[in-house]
Scaffold this active site. Structure first.
Site, PDB file in Angstrom:
ATOM      1  N   GLU A  52      25.102 -69.826  10.796  1.00 21.89           N
ATOM      2  CA  GLU A  52      25.229 -71.149  11.717  1.00 21.89           C
ATOM      3  C   GLU A  52      26.354 -71.779  11.257  1.00 21.89           C
ATOM      4  O   GLU A  52      27.060 -72.505  11.961  1.00 21.89           O
ATOM      5  CB  GLU A  52      23.670 -71.836  11.600  1.00 21.89           C
ATOM      6  CG  GLU A  52      22.604 -71.067  12.200  1.00 21.89           C
ATOM      7  CD  GLU A  52      21.967 -70.150  11.131  1.00 21.89           C
ATOM      8  OE1 GLU A  52      22.663 -69.547  10.251  1.00 21.89           O
ATOM      9  OE2 GLU A  52      20.751 -69.892  11.288  1.00 21.89           O
ATOM     10  N   CYS A  86      21.127 -75.498   7.213  1.00 21.13           N
ATOM     11  CA  CYS A  86      21.643 -75.346   8.445  1.00 21.13           C
ATOM     12  C   CYS A  86      21.145 -76.252   9.605  1.00 21.13           C
ATOM     13  O   CYS A  86      21.633 -76.600  10.533  1.00 21.13           O
ATOM     14  CB  CYS A  86      21.484 -73.763   8.895  1.00 21.13           C
ATOM     15  SG  CYS A  86      22.978 -72.767   7.985  1.00 21.13           S
TER      16      CYS A  86
HETATM   17  N1  THU Z   1      21.089 -66.577   6.742  1.00 22.90           N
HETATM   18  C1  THU Z   1      21.898 -67.035   7.651  1.00 22.90           C
HETATM   19  O1  THU Z   1      23.093 -66.610   7.726  1.00 22.90           O
HETATM   20  N2  THU Z   1      21.250 -67.762   8.746  1.00 22.90           N
HETATM   21  C2  THU Z   1      19.844 -68.110   8.612  1.00 22.90           C
HETATM   22  O2  THU Z   1      19.437 -68.618   9.755  1.00 22.90           O
HETATM   23  C3  THU Z   1      18.942 -67.325   7.683  1.00 22.90           C
HETATM   24  C4  THU Z   1      19.797 -66.928   6.293  1.00 22.90           C
HETATM   25  C5  THU Z   1      21.623 -65.652   5.576  1.00 22.90           C
HETATM   26  C6  THU Z   1      22.031 -66.143   4.261  1.00 22.90           C
HETATM   27  C7  THU Z   1      21.984 -64.961   3.466  1.00 22.90           C
HETATM   28  O3  THU Z   1      23.299 -64.336   3.674  1.00 22.90           O
HETATM   29  C8  THU Z   1      21.212 -64.132   4.095  1.00 22.90           C
HETATM   30  O4  THU Z   1      20.824 -64.584   5.300  1.00 22.90           O
HETATM   31  C9  THU Z   1      19.979 -63.879   3.260  1.00 22.90           C
HETATM   32  O5  THU Z   1      19.357 -65.264   3.110  1.00 22.90           O
END
Ligand code: THU
Length: 130
Positions: A52, A86
């Site tokens: 995000e 986020c």
């Molecule tokens: N993560 C995201 O990119 N967006 C989300 O909404 C949830 C979590 C990522 C962060 C990290 O790279 C991985 O997912 C595990 O937490």
């Protein structure tokens, strides 16, 4: 192509050697243009960035500051839930009523809004005495 399809496509580019959990995000801005992002992890774990956040950065770098719609997708048992940071980042650029679709790669979706994701948001109004 739907916003979820854009998020699904960019998810393939996620850099996730540590979690192995790929996430894709797509934002439709006020102009109608779509900006995408994927999570980019780092060997210094806290330096990683969420999908995000990447999409928001792409939008702002392109000169836009108003989110009209959001989609996020991951290979999770339930539609992926944006982290707290986020949620605050989305609220910076999107009104409470902005629709957010959270999805799994196998087709489950959950429709929500930025306001539902972050009730009681800290916003600039609260600094009106500064
Ligand atoms: N993560 C995201 O990119 N967006 C989300 O909404 C949830 C979590 C990522 C962060 C990290 O790279 C991985 O997912 C595990 O937490």
């Amino acid at each position: 192509m739907s916003l979820i399809d854009d998020a699904r496509a960019v998810r393939e580019n996620a850099h996730v050697p540590y979690s192995r959990f790929k996430v894709g995000a797509a934002i439709r801005a006020a102009s109608g243009r779509v900006y995408v992002g994927c999570n980019v992890e780092n060997v210094a774990y806290p330096e990683g960035t969420c999908a995000e956040a990447g999409a928001i950065c792409a939008m702002v770098a392109a000169g836009e500051t108003e989110i009209a719609e959001v989609a996020v997708i991951a290979d999770s048992p339930v539609p992926v839930s944006p982290c707290g940071g986020c949620r605050q980042k989305l609220a910076e650029f999107g009104a409470a009523a902005v629709p957010v679709t959270l999805a799994t790669t196998d087709g489950k979706t959950l429709k929500t809004t930025i306001g539902e994701l972050l009730p009681g948001v800290f916003d600039a109004e609260q600094m009106s005495r500064v």
